[in-house]
Design a protein around this motif. Structure first.
Motif, PDB file in Angstrom:
ATOM      1  N   ASP A 141       0.935  -1.185   0.064  1.00  0.00           N
ATOM      2  CA  ASP A 141      -0.157   0.019  -0.032  1.00  0.00           C
ATOM      3  C   ASP A 141       1.078   1.178  -0.043  1.00  0.00           C
ATOM      4  N   ARG A 142       0.614   2.335  -1.078  1.00  0.00           N
ATOM      5  CA  ARG A 142       1.504   3.218  -1.242  1.00  0.00           C
ATOM      6  C   ARG A 142       1.674   4.191   0.397  1.00  0.00           C
ATOM      7  N   CYS A 143       0.482   4.245   1.189  1.00  0.00           N
ATOM      8  CA  CYS A 143       0.560   4.975   2.215  1.00  0.00           C
ATOM      9  C   CYS A 143       1.453   4.316   3.261  1.00  0.00           C
ATOM     10  N   THR A 144       1.317   2.998   3.437  1.00  0.00           N
ATOM     11  CA  THR A 144       2.095   2.413   4.394  1.00  0.00           C
ATOM     12  C   THR A 144       3.666   2.638   3.858  1.00  0.00           C
ATOM     13  N   GLN A 145       3.892   2.244   2.722  1.00  0.00           N
ATOM     14  CA  GLN A 145       5.272   2.502   2.154  1.00  0.00           C
ATOM     15  C   GLN A 145       5.972   3.897   2.367  1.00  0.00           C
ATOM     16  N   TYR A 146       4.884   5.175   2.086  1.00  0.00           N
ATOM     17  CA  TYR A 146       5.524   6.313   2.272  1.00  0.00           C
ATOM     18  C   TYR A 146       5.894   6.543   3.911  1.00  0.00           C
ATOM     19  N   VAL A 273      -9.768   8.010   5.209  1.00  0.00           N
ATOM     20  CA  VAL A 273      -9.610   7.210   3.800  1.00  0.00           C
ATOM     21  C   VAL A 273      -8.657   6.118   4.015  1.00  0.00           C
ATOM     22  N   SER A 274      -8.688   5.190   3.069  1.00  0.00           N
ATOM     23  CA  SER A 274      -7.541   4.221   2.869  1.00  0.00           C
ATOM     24  C   SER A 274      -6.288   5.072   2.285  1.00  0.00           C
ATOM     25  N   ASP A 275      -6.615   5.936   1.319  1.00  0.00           N
ATOM     26  CA  ASP A 275      -5.567   6.481   0.554  1.00  0.00           C
ATOM     27  C   ASP A 275      -5.358   7.805   1.596  1.00  0.00           C
TER      28      ASP A 275
END
Length: 301
Positions: A141-146, A273-275
């Motif tokens: 997930d991009r938010c987790t990775q960021y 939100v998820s994002d």
């Protein structure tokens, strides 16, 4: 001048605390597994999974958990398990501890009060996903990775899609913001987050459009909106549009700031939100709104 907490290295400690509402233990378990895979040494505070009415613990218990995490040398970052309500109880109690022990404090929603405390003490913090997100979303997930990248000193730049209501331009200033209702509740206190020249981001959940408009009028009448360098309008969720007010929620916000000349973007991915992109509060940012892209760059190393 803002103090940037030290970035983490593999094996550093991270504490999970619950400064507000009760948390589902499964979310804490999932977050521990995700964070240990980065790898970090994760500890769960004594009352993280506790229950005292709607809170995870009494005010004293929640304060002690947070204070212990701040004063433990091995702990380099503090992840708030969730928001809810209750963080405001801790502000006066933790103000000096936060100032003397700058560490990355992570969370959003009601945790916006802690971010406001950090700004008041000149400390950067991290408006970012919490335990539920780390458990429910996939590892890529991009938010987790960021979030992982920022904690380890790799600072991303965001390039997001434009919105029809956006106002183009460029702004530079200190990034502040979070949950609108929480931040408005701190106006006039030592934790008032609204500073002239700032780039402000806002989001909220389960607030009717007229309540959002009323809060923004409060900011407008207090001169807070006029003094910004930019406005990032995030995601507002769990509400019903009311066209009787003269338009959609975003249209109401657009009209409220129409007289100002700084850049404004709408529907930025931040909120319940998820994002939910991680944002470094207290960092200087370059904020650019163009025809093709909304760009946000953090001016830190």
């Amino acid at each position: 001048m803002m103090t940037q907490p030290p970035f983490l290295i593999s094996g550093d400690g991270l504490a999970i605390v619950s400064p507000a509402s009760i948390i589902n233990p499964d979310y804490v378990k999932g977050a521990v597994e995700r964070l240990e895979s980065w790898p970090l040494g994760v500890s769960v505070s004594l009352h993280c999974l506790g229950e005292s009415g709607v809170y995870s613990g009494t005010v004293d218990e929640r304060t002690d958990d947070f204070r212990n995490a701040l004063h433990t040398p091995e702990v380099k970052a503090i992840l708030c398990s969730r928001g809810g309500y209750g963080t405001v109880h801790l502000l006066d109690r933790l103000a000096d501890d936060v100032a003397r022990n700058p560490k990355w404090i992570i969370g959003f929603s009601d945790i916006s009060a802690l971010h406001a405390l950090c700004v008041s003490r000149g400390i950067m913090s991290l408006h970012a996903p919490m335990c539920k997100h780390l458990t429910a979303e996939p590892a890529d997930d991009r938010c987790t990775q960021y979030l992982r990248q920022i904690l380890f000193g790799q600072i991303p730049e965001y390039h997001e899609k434009p919105h029809p209501l956006n106002r183009q331009g460029e702004g530079r200033g200190m990034l502040v913001g979070g949950n609108l209702a929480v931040l408005c509740g701190l106006i006039g206190t030592p934790y008032d987050i609204f500073r002239p020249g700032s780039v402000l981001f806002i989001e909220d959940i389960a607030e009717a459009p007229y309540k959002i408009e009323r809060m923004l009028y409060q900011l407008k009448l207090a001169g807070r909106l006029a003094s910004l360098s930019g406005l990032i309008v995030g995601r507002f969720t769990e509400y019903t549009e009311n066209e009787g007010l003269g338009g959609t929620l975003y249209e109401l916000i657009y009209r409220l700031v129409e007289e100002y000349d700084y850049p404004v973007c709408f529907d930025f991915p931040v909120g319940h939100v998820s994002d939910n992109l991680p944002l470094i509060e207290g960092a200087e940012v370059l904020f650019s709104v163009g025809k093709e892209s909304v760009d946000l760059a953090f001016c830190i190393k």
